[in-house]
Motif scaffolding. Sequence first.
Motif, PDB file in Angstrom:
ATOM      1  N   ILE A 165       0.822  -1.215   0.000  1.00 48.19           N
ATOM      2  CA  ILE A 165       0.000   0.000   0.000  1.00 48.19           C
ATOM      3  C   ILE A 165       0.859   1.270   0.000  1.00 48.19           C
ATOM      4  O   ILE A 165       0.335   2.368  -0.037  1.00 48.19           O
ATOM      5  CB  ILE A 165      -1.007   0.037   1.168  1.00 48.19           C
ATOM      6  CG1 ILE A 165      -0.308   0.203   2.518  1.00 48.19           C
ATOM      7  CG2 ILE A 165      -1.892  -1.188   1.163  1.00 48.19           C
ATOM      8  CD1 ILE A 165      -1.261   0.538   3.646  1.00 48.19           C
ATOM      9  N   ASN A 182      -6.218   0.539  -7.285  1.00 46.55           N
ATOM     10  CA  ASN A 182      -7.585   0.127  -6.950  1.00 46.55           C
ATOM     11  C   ASN A 182      -8.343   1.321  -6.402  1.00 46.55           C
ATOM     12  O   ASN A 182      -7.760   2.230  -5.808  1.00 46.55           O
ATOM     13  CB  ASN A 182      -7.569  -0.993  -5.905  1.00 46.55           C
ATOM     14  CG  ASN A 182      -6.787  -2.192  -6.369  1.00 46.55           C
ATOM     15  OD1 ASN A 182      -7.197  -2.913  -7.275  1.00 46.55           O
ATOM     16  ND2 ASN A 182      -5.622  -2.411  -5.757  1.00 46.55           N
ATOM     17  N   GLU A 224      -8.521   0.790  -1.203  1.00 48.04           N
ATOM     18  CA  GLU A 224      -7.432  -0.001  -0.639  1.00 48.04           C
ATOM     19  C   GLU A 224      -7.308   0.328   0.854  1.00 48.04           C
ATOM     20  O   GLU A 224      -8.003   1.203   1.363  1.00 48.04           O
ATOM     21  CB  GLU A 224      -6.104   0.357  -1.333  1.00 48.04           C
ATOM     22  CG  GLU A 224      -6.095   0.168  -2.842  1.00 48.04           C
ATOM     23  CD  GLU A 224      -4.786   0.616  -3.499  1.00 48.04           C
ATOM     24  OE1 GLU A 224      -4.620   0.337  -4.693  1.00 48.04           O
ATOM     25  OE2 GLU A 224      -3.942   1.253  -2.824  1.00 48.04           O
TER      26      GLU A 224
END
Length: 263
Positions: free
Chosen positions: A4, A176, A179
């Motif tokens: 991330i 995305n 997340e």
Amino acid sequence: MKNILKNEYDLQQIRISGKITANVLEMIKPYIIPDISTKDIDDICHNYIINVKKAIPACLGYNNFPKSICISVNDVVCHGIPNKKLFLKNGDIVNIDVSVIKNNYYTDASKMFLVGSVNKKNKLLCQITRNSLYLSLKCIKHGAKINKIGQIIQKYVEKNKFSVVKEYCGHGIGKNFHELPYILHFYNKNDHTIMQKGMVFTIEPMVNEKSSSIKCMKDGWTVKTQDGGLSSQYEHTIVVTSTGCEIITHQKNEKIPKIFINT
């Protein structure tokens, strides 16, 4: 956690996407006038995203959402579906929520628009919501606790006699739409997540005039206040830096810097 955290290439692409998201919100302002339908606003944004910016409206088709942007009027908290039969009226407050995909990277932002002449209390609701987001940006930096964001927002909103919606939160974003990490807009003492350089996430407080209670309508998307009180939301996509944060979706005429140094 590594997946991330965004690298420099990711951030370059996210900045390109974020500029487009910001541009949509800048472009649409002159059209937010009495007697325009929310479908017409959606059509203008759709055309701008697709044909002018060569990007993709992220909302269109997302979990079967039927339109390119969300337009939430007055007591609609979020996820309002543009409609050819819904016309803006003098005195309305309107949230326009824009998410785009460019080069496979998502960004997300929203802001309030005032239609014609809006009364003082409704203007104040919008100002407090925007200020709560702006205040929270001052705590963001590598090594800080993520729950500080919600603590600052909740304290400021409740001090001003409004309420924070707790069912929806900000979120990580990048390749995305949604997340990790999740960003609550109220204080959660059990969230021990630490901000790290390279995290990209949205902060998007939803603030209600009266009770924080909400309800989802039969269309499965539109969320309204339970008591009919008005609701307001502001949202930015931001990246955590070693010394503060950068507002990826910063717009012209905002009275805050694009880069925050929070040492």
